[in-house]
Scaffold this motif. Structure first.
Motif, mmCIF file in Angstrom:
data_model
loop_
_atom_site.group_PDB
_atom_site.id
_atom_site.type_symbol
_atom_site.label_atom_id
_atom_site.label_comp_id
_atom_site.label_asym_id
_atom_site.label_seq_id
_atom_site.Cartn_x
_atom_site.Cartn_y
_atom_site.Cartn_z
ATOM 1 N N UNK A 1 0.837 -1.186 -0.018
ATOM 2 C CA UNK A 1 0.142 0.040 0.239
ATOM 3 C C UNK A 1 0.647 1.103 0.035
ATOM 4 N N UNK A 2 1.797 1.251 0.878
ATOM 5 C CA UNK A 2 2.630 2.609 1.014
ATOM 6 C C UNK A 2 3.403 2.838 -0.467
ATOM 7 N N UNK A 3 3.770 1.809 -1.252
ATOM 8 C CA UNK A 3 4.435 2.077 -2.554
ATOM 9 C C UNK A 3 3.461 2.653 -3.407
ATOM 10 N N UNK A 4 2.102 2.290 -3.294
ATOM 11 C CA UNK A 4 0.908 2.985 -4.252
ATOM 12 C C UNK A 4 0.836 4.418 -3.686
ATOM 13 N N UNK A 5 0.914 4.684 -2.430
ATOM 14 C CA UNK A 5 0.760 6.142 -1.914
ATOM 15 C C UNK A 5 1.975 6.876 -2.576
ATOM 16 N N UNK A 6 3.373 6.235 -2.427
ATOM 17 C CA UNK A 6 4.251 7.216 -2.891
ATOM 18 C C UNK A 6 4.145 7.330 -4.467
ATOM 19 N N UNK A 7 3.839 6.258 -5.046
ATOM 20 C CA UNK A 7 3.818 6.401 -6.596
ATOM 21 C C UNK A 7 2.769 7.560 -6.954
ATOM 22 N N UNK A 8 1.768 7.783 -6.383
ATOM 23 C CA UNK A 8 0.639 8.529 -6.648
ATOM 24 C C UNK A 8 1.452 10.079 -6.441
ATOM 25 N N UNK A 9 2.246 10.216 -5.639
ATOM 26 C CA UNK A 9 2.656 11.583 -5.048
ATOM 27 C C UNK A 9 3.704 11.823 -6.404
ATOM 28 N N UNK A 10 4.487 10.678 -6.386
ATOM 29 C CA UNK A 10 5.583 10.885 -7.464
ATOM 30 C C UNK A 10 5.279 11.231 -9.020
ATOM 31 N N UNK A 11 3.919 10.523 -8.986
ATOM 32 C CA UNK A 11 3.446 10.689 -10.557
ATOM 33 C C UNK A 11 2.912 12.242 -10.616
ATOM 34 N N UNK A 12 2.137 12.808 -9.854
ATOM 35 C CA UNK A 12 1.549 14.023 -9.709
ATOM 36 C C UNK A 12 2.722 15.266 -9.865
ATOM 37 N N UNK A 13 4.078 14.951 -8.992
ATOM 38 C CA UNK A 13 4.916 15.638 -9.057
ATOM 39 C C UNK A 13 5.580 15.567 -10.498
ATOM 40 N N UNK A 14 5.503 14.638 -11.107
ATOM 41 C CA UNK A 14 6.458 14.367 -12.522
ATOM 42 C C UNK A 14 5.490 15.166 -13.491
ATOM 43 N N UNK A 15 4.109 15.044 -13.351
ATOM 44 C CA UNK A 15 3.177 15.467 -14.343
ATOM 45 C C UNK A 15 3.334 16.975 -14.266
#
Length: 128
Positions: A1-15
């Motif tokens: 779950x934590x990985x998905x939480x971090x992936x979402x934040x990383x993805x929005x930052x990248x976008x």
């Protein structure tokens, strides 16, 4: 779950960094937050949709919050511009990114469920 939480934040930052670096006239909006650390990790984003429950938690948080995303920082953090001339190249890149496919679809499904809940709540308030 934590990985998905971090992936979402990383993805929005990248976008955010990509679009701001290259001057696209668009609004980047983060959504489907499950905890306040996701929200505070995206301070400075154009828009964030935040549930009433998490807004209440944030209201009582007295820690200072500096912007994590800025147009100036995006100039050095954003990826190089992608130039796609064929749809097949777009589809290949899109389908290679789990966040662009699975997590986006999951977020849309959860957003739709939350929208129905909100509409039901508004309806019950209006009808008494």
């Amino acid at each position: 779950m934590l990985i998905h939480v971090l992936e979402g934040v990383v993805s929005v930052k990248k976008i955010y960094n990509y679009y701001k670096k290259h001057g696209y006239q668009t609004i980047v909006m983060g959504a489907s937050f499950r905890n306040t650390s996701q929200i505070t990790g995206l301070t400075g984003c154009d828009y964030l949709t935040i549930s009433p429950k998490l807004l209440e938690v944030l209201k009582h948080d007295t820690k200072p919050m500096d912007a994590k995303l800025t147009k100036d920082a995006a100039q050095t953090l954003g990826d190089d511009k992608i130039c796609l001339t064929q749809e097949k190249d777009y589809r290949y890149l899109h389908n290679s990114d789990a966040m662009a496919v699975e997590k986006l679809a999951e977020g849309i499904r959860k957003f739709a469920v939350d929208q129905v809940k909100l509409e039901d709540k508004i309806r019950s308030l209006l009808l008494g």
